[in-house]
Write a protein that holds these residues in place. Sequence first.
Motif, short mmCIF file in Angstrom:
data_model
loop_
_atom_site.label_atom_id
_atom_site.label_comp_id
_atom_site.label_asym_id
_atom_site.label_seq_id
_atom_site.Cartn_x
_atom_site.Cartn_y
_atom_site.Cartn_z
N SER A 68 -12.39 37.01 -1.59
CA SER A 68 -12.79 35.60 -1.71
C SER A 68 -11.86 34.70 -0.93
N GLY A 69 -10.57 35.01 -0.95
CA GLY A 69 -9.60 34.26 -0.15
C GLY A 69 -9.90 34.39 1.34
N TRP A 70 -10.31 35.58 1.78
CA TRP A 70 -10.70 35.77 3.18
C TRP A 70 -11.88 34.89 3.54
N LYS A 72 -12.80 32.06 2.26
CA LYS A 72 -12.36 30.67 2.39
C LYS A 72 -11.66 30.46 3.74
N ARG A 73 -10.82 31.42 4.10
CA ARG A 73 -10.12 31.34 5.38
C ARG A 73 -11.12 31.45 6.54
N ARG A 75 -14.20 30.44 6.56
CA ARG A 75 -14.90 29.16 6.71
C ARG A 75 -14.08 28.20 7.56
N SER A 76 -12.79 28.10 7.30
CA SER A 76 -11.95 27.19 8.08
C SER A 76 -11.80 27.69 9.52
N THR A 105 -16.75 36.95 -5.36
CA THR A 105 -17.05 36.95 -3.92
C THR A 105 -18.38 36.25 -3.64
N THR A 108 -18.02 32.54 -4.15
CA THR A 108 -17.24 31.93 -3.07
C THR A 108 -18.09 31.82 -1.81
N ARG A 111 -20.38 28.89 -2.23
CA ARG A 111 -19.64 27.63 -2.09
C ARG A 111 -19.30 27.33 -0.63
N CYS A 112 -19.05 28.39 0.15
CA CYS A 112 -18.73 28.22 1.57
C CYS A 112 -19.98 27.96 2.40
#
Length: 192
Positions: A68-70, A72-73, A75-76, A105, A108, A111-112
């Motif tokens: 999930s952290g990946w 988010k990263r 998306r940026s 996951t 996330t 949300r992305c």
Amino acid sequence: MDETWIYQFDPEPKSASMQRRPSSPPPKKAKVIQSSGKVMLSCFWDCDGIIMTDYMEKGKTVTGEYYSGWLKRLRSDIARRRRGKLRSGVLLLHDNAPAHRARQTVETAERCGFEILPHPPYSLDLAPSDFCLFPNLKKSIKGRRFEDITDAITAVEAWFQAQSDTFYSQGLLKAKDRWEKCVTQLSDYVEK
């Protein structure tokens, strides 16, 4: 998105270095094994090339929280490297690994603003990384002995940079053809 192991040393198979002499017996070869030094490469890519890579040490595990952290990263990174693509929508194709199916996951990804494409279980024939990206990458580094895992990572990143503009788009076009074959064959195995 997909993952693969990158080894500090991954020997060529014996068949790759076979010498054919019809009149004499083949030379004896020692068995060579992969080094224990390895790292898991996780790679997000699209038709324009590599968007994001991550290297996880041997012994660690990709969990739903980590993945999930990946996302988010990712998306940026898409917003920074692929201007305007978030507005047109992002289709995410990854396999059915437990971390990819985890509730956290999926939430996330939603949300992305990513749409997760369905991937039938055990369908390597639909993962573009498995028939396009990783086999070509591994062919380029197979048989090379790296001083340490950092050198192996540097070689992988250099290989990604060296690919032509059309390499990645052609790989995804092959995926489209494979998806269509799979649909017309009602999800039966697609060989080529």
